[in-house]
Design an enzyme around this catalytic site. Structure first.
Site, PDB file in Angstrom:
ATOM      1  N   CYS A  90      70.883  98.505 -26.635  1.00 35.90           N
ATOM      2  CA  CYS A  90      69.778  97.877 -25.632  1.00 35.90           C
ATOM      3  C   CYS A  90      68.493  97.942 -26.287  1.00 35.90           C
ATOM      4  O   CYS A  90      68.140  99.268 -26.505  1.00 35.90           O
ATOM      5  CB  CYS A  90      69.901  98.554 -24.299  1.00 35.90           C
ATOM      6  SG  CYS A  90      68.388  98.007 -23.072  1.00 35.90           S
ATOM      7  N   CYS A 250      63.939  90.447 -23.989  1.00 35.32           N
ATOM      8  CA  CYS A 250      65.356  90.874 -24.212  1.00 35.32           C
ATOM      9  C   CYS A 250      65.255  91.305 -25.705  1.00 35.32           C
ATOM     10  O   CYS A 250      65.281  90.352 -26.655  1.00 35.32           O
ATOM     11  CB  CYS A 250      66.391  89.897 -23.996  1.00 35.32           C
ATOM     12  SG  CYS A 250      67.958  90.726 -24.303  1.00 35.32           S
TER      13      CYS A 250
END
Length: 330
Positions: A90, A250
């Protein structure tokens, strides 16, 4: 305290709008030597804590959590959990972790400008920038290599027709979809409509890719809509679930997008890519190096962004609470 089953100290940050909840205590010791093995142990024995800590009423559908764990191969280790799935890597969460480490004093100007982090997807190198007054500025992470698995995959989407996509891996799987070709505007006002469309596309892609060996153990590719704003500059909107999108551009998805642009020859190896979210907050990305991965070319990308503190506190699980396990309304 009387009536409490458990307590979990935490720090919340956001990276370009998307939350990271670092759970700093209350998690039982996890088995395994690698961070991946520790994540598998958490999933096997303590998945109920994931929903309790991230779902309503303590969180929401878009919440992402982070559990620091010891690492034998890096300075720090981290398990990334989300409202629906477990994450291999992530990017926004790594940037959020750096902010938390700086806030708690685990890293500082005196400790230097870099650290390594073991994630389930592998070890990433993190570099931090310090302001003169000691505050943490931007954070850059060198991600695991990104590579393309499908080029020009065509799926039939109900109510839409044929949609073409490139599917790439960069710690998670991403399906790149040109929003301009579909006439999709990427703005805050169109978020709900884009979620509905993106979820249809994601389901169609999942039907095609389900069971592929390289995708086992990870969620189906999430749909990353992109809209070109100029040379090396795009707006991005990542659809994760029917009620969940990435508020940031993202981080790992930006790595995959730069790899796609390099593979297409739309950017050179020395170009910088700028990806912004629907609020205009950017990440930047540049190529660090190439390598051979899974029988093809892998692109190790450095993505740069900034996180900000939201809150610090303790989450409680109280005896007798009928909703102590958390809930999501889809």
């Amino acid at each position: 305290m009387i009536g409490l089953e458990a307590a979990f100290p935490y720090i919340d940050t956001h990276t370009a709008g998307h939350p990271t909840r670092a759970v700093l205590g209350g998690i039982p010791p996890l088995h395994g030597r690698s961070v991946r093995e520790k994540r598998e142990d958490f999933e096997r024995r303590f998945d109920h804590l994931r929903s309790a800590l991230l779902h309503e009423p303590r969180g929401h559908a878009a919440m992402v959590g982070l559990i620091p764990v010891p690492s034998e191969v890096a300075d720090f280790g981290a398990i990334f959990i989300s409202s629906y799935v477990y994450l291999g890597m992530c990017g926004h969460g790594t940037i959020g972790l750096a902010k938390t480490l700086a806030f708690t004093g685990a890293i500082s100007q005196e400790s230097g400008d870099r650290f390594t982090l073991e994630t389930p997807a592998g070890v990433v190198d993190v570099r931090v920038e310090w302001h003169e007054d000691g505050r943490l500025g931007a954070v850059s992470l060198k991600n695991v290599p990104a590579y393309r698995r499908f080029e020009g995959l065509e799926v039939d989407v109900e109510g839409v027709g044929a949609v073409r996509t490139d599917i790439l891996y960069s710690g998670m799987w991403y399906a790149m979809v040109d929003a301009d070709q579909l006439g999709v505007a990427l703005t805050p006002d169109t978020a709900s409509a884009n979620l509905a469309l993106g979820w249809k596309i994601k389901q169609a892609i999942a039907d095609v890719t389900d069971g592929l060996p390289e995708m086992l153990g990870l969620p189906a590719p999430s749909v990353l809509f992109y809209s070109n704003l100029g040379q090396g500059h795009s707006r991005q909107f990542l659809v994760l679930a029917p009620n969940k999108y990435d508020r940031s551009p993202c981080g790992t998805g930006t790595c995959a997008r730069l790899a796609q642009l390099l593979l297409r020859g739309e950017l050179s190896d020395t170009d910088t890519y700028r990806a912004e979210n629907i609020f205009g907050v950017p990440f930047t990305a540049e190529l660090a190096e190439k390598s051979e991965v899974a029988g093809t070319t892998g692109y190790s990308v450095i993505v740069r962004g900034e996180a900000h503190l939201i809150s610090q506190g303790t989450l409680y699980l109280e005896k007798g609470d009928p909703l102590s396990k958390g809930f999501l309304s889809r």
